[in-house]
Enzyme design. Structure first.
Site, PDB file in Angstrom:
ATOM      1  N   ARG A 263      10.226  14.112  74.473  1.00 16.08           N
ATOM      2  CA  ARG A 263      10.336  13.560  75.819  1.00 16.08           C
ATOM      3  C   ARG A 263       9.802  12.143  75.857  1.00 16.08           C
ATOM      4  O   ARG A 263       9.017  11.712  75.010  1.00 16.08           O
ATOM      5  CB  ARG A 263       9.598  14.432  76.828  1.00 16.08           C
ATOM      6  CG  ARG A 263       8.054  14.403  76.678  1.00 16.08           C
ATOM      7  CD  ARG A 263       7.384  13.375  77.567  1.00 16.08           C
ATOM      8  NE  ARG A 263       5.952  13.269  77.283  1.00 16.08           N
ATOM      9  CZ  ARG A 263       5.402  12.307  76.585  1.00 16.08           C
ATOM     10  NH1 ARG A 263       6.183  11.388  76.024  1.00 16.08           N
ATOM     11  NH2 ARG A 263       4.095  12.255  76.397  1.00 16.08           N
TER      12      ARG A 263
ATOM     13  N   GLY B 181       4.621   8.777  70.513  1.00 16.24           N
ATOM     14  CA  GLY B 181       4.370   9.015  71.925  1.00 16.24           C
ATOM     15  C   GLY B 181       5.492   9.738  72.630  1.00 16.24           C
ATOM     16  O   GLY B 181       5.640   9.623  73.848  1.00 16.24           O
TER      17      GLY B 181
ATOM     18  N   SER C  28       5.947  13.131  72.213  1.00 16.18           N
ATOM     19  CA  SER C  28       5.503  14.521  72.307  1.00 16.18           C
ATOM     20  C   SER C  28       6.133  15.453  71.288  1.00 16.18           C
ATOM     21  O   SER C  28       6.695  16.493  71.624  1.00 16.18           O
ATOM     22  CB  SER C  28       5.745  15.064  73.722  1.00 16.18           C
ATOM     23  OG  SER C  28       4.882  16.133  73.976  1.00 16.18           O
TER      24      SER C  28
ATOM     25  N   ASP D  55       4.062  17.207  79.313  1.00 15.44           N
ATOM     26  CA  ASP D  55       4.834  17.315  78.082  1.00 15.44           C
ATOM     27  C   ASP D  55       5.511  18.677  77.953  1.00 15.44           C
ATOM     28  O   ASP D  55       6.722  18.772  77.735  1.00 15.44           O
ATOM     29  CB  ASP D  55       3.941  17.058  76.870  1.00 15.44           C
ATOM     30  CG  ASP D  55       3.436  15.629  76.826  1.00 15.44           C
ATOM     31  OD1 ASP D  55       3.870  14.819  77.661  1.00 15.44           O
ATOM     32  OD2 ASP D  55       2.588  15.328  75.965  1.00 15.44           O
TER      33      ASP D  55
END
Length: 437
Positions: A82, A180, A182, A228
């Site tokens: 994501r 970054g 996830s 997340d």
């Protein structure tokens, strides 16, 4: 290339850096000096990450399972990575966040093995493997332990709300690690969804996200927010997800991007932190809410910021509160602009968000600021901002498809570091691919 390998490694950031730098020194990963004398087109290709696609990942996982365990897997599932479009450093203030699920995925295949052992294989892009085992929770109470990467799997197994007997599983992923986006939540939710397929025991999607979050808190020991696991579980193609971090309610926001690309640019920078940066900001936001007699800054309005000034509160407390109050408002406005397909306004809100994160929340860094400045001056870019916790990591931008190549070339020629690009379209969340028959 290292970025493909990283996409399949499920370990802590310190391990990741160790792997990265050992490969860099051995010449297996390209550093900025490597690019001297290379053709610009070749450089651009080497700085690209593209999603393999679920079908290819599934095929790779099935082939590895057969070669490793000598039989066909009987259950399979996937879950995406994501990126957060907007709503940064507001989750702990009960604000709104607006992420999208990515086309990059983690696929898990496997089958029960009639033993009391859970055997896990994680396949790297170059064919290397990470493997580990732990007892089934029907045999013992599971606890965190080495190797660290397997705790992400073990935690999910421990928190699955039905009996889990011994099983064999293979994990294959192309979610970029350390970018970054996830990869950890992608792994957790993919494993959970695989267990649903294996046991034929499915639960409510929000409950699934909460259990995966709990697993990450208790086994890897990462105190993550709910965003997340929530978006990885509930993502929908051509939609962003507006998540209310107070009520945990969510709304699917249409995001039709036929002429627009979500471009994520990894700065390949992560500055050394003392460990107090995030707790300090959280505490400062809590102080501001307490001074205003509010349960959280979610309940604050812009006019209340003047009250903080009149109370002569600490300058940093006022800065953090100003960011949070306005970022929550920006996130709500972005959701409305997306519904109206007003990408120009969305881009303006991206820039406002970045400037606030840089100057008020003070979680940006020179490299992220430089990337946003380059994008701000690039024709075809509607907006850009840092995304994630900050102090390095990635920038997310909205770019016209027709000008995307020129934008990348401009970044490569002007950015002082070694960027990596990946293009994203809002994608579906976790799903079962194959039920245990």
């Amino acid at each position: 290339m290292i970025y493909h390998a990283i996409g399949s490694i499920h370990c802590g950031s310190s391990e990741l850096l160790t792997i990265y730098f050992s490969l860099a020194y051995s010449g297996l990963v390209q550093t900025p000096q490597t690019y001297k004398g290379m053709d610009r087109c070749a450089i651009l290709m080497s700085n690209e990450i593209t999603a393999k696609g679920e079908d290819r990942l599934l095929q790779e996982a099935q082939q590895k399972f057969v070669s490793r365990f000598g039989r066909e897997p009987r259950a399979a599932a996937s879950a995406p990575g994501r990126v957060n479009l907007i709503g940064e450093h507001v989750d702990y203030c009960e604000g709104y966040v607006l992420p999208v699920a990515l086309p990059f995925k983690t696929v898990v295949v496997g089958d029960f093995n009639n033993t009391e052992e859970c055997n896990i294989v994680s396949v790297l892009a170059d064919g290397q493997e990470l493997s580990g085992s732990f007892p089934a929770p029907t045999a013992v109470q599971l606890k965190p332990g080495p190797p660290s990467w397997i705790n992400y799997v073990k935690g999910v197994v421990a928190h699955f709300p039905s009996e889990i007997y011994g099983f064999d599983a293979v994990i294959v992923s192309d979610v970029p690690m350390g970018s970054g986006v996830s990869s950890s939540a992608s792994l957790e939710v993919a494993v959970f969804t695989f267990l649903e397929a294996l046991t034929k025991f499915e639960i409510d999607l929000v409950e699934k996200a909460l259990l995966c979050q709990k697993a990450e808190h208790e086994f890897p020991g990462m105190p993550c927010g709910i965003m997340d696991q929530y978006i990885v579980t509930l993502g929908r193609k051509d939609h962003a997800l507006l998540i209310d971090c107070r009520s945990l309610e969510a709304s699917q926001i249409p995001m039709i991007t036929e002429d627009i690309v979500i471009l994520v640019v990894n700065s390949n920078v992560k500055h050394q932190l003392t460990g107090s940066e995030y707790p300090q900001r959280r505490a400062q936001c809590h102080t501001a809410a307490t001074m205003l007699s509010l349960p959280s800054l979610r309940s604050a309005r812009v006019e209340l910021l003047k009250d903080l000034e009149n109370m002569k509160c600490d300058e940093l407390v006022l800065k953090r509160a100003t960011h949070v109050v306005n970022e929550i408002s920006r996130t709500e406005e972005t959701a409305k602009a997306l519904k109206n397909e007003d990408f120009k306004r969305v881009g303006e809100l991206f820039y406002q968000s970045h400037d606030s994160l840089s100057k008020l929340m003070e979680v940006s860094c020179p490299e992220l600021d430089q990337l946003v400045d380059i994008l701000r001056s690039s024709p075809g870019v509607l907006g850009a901002r840092m995304t994630g916790g900050g102090f390095g990591g990635c920038v997310v931008a909205l770019v016209n498809k027709s000008q995307l190549s020129d934008v990348k070339k401009k970044i490569l020629s002007e950015y002082n570091g070694n960027p990596v690009f990946f293009e994203c379209q809002p994608s579906d969340g976790a799903r079962i691919i194959l039920y245990n028959s």
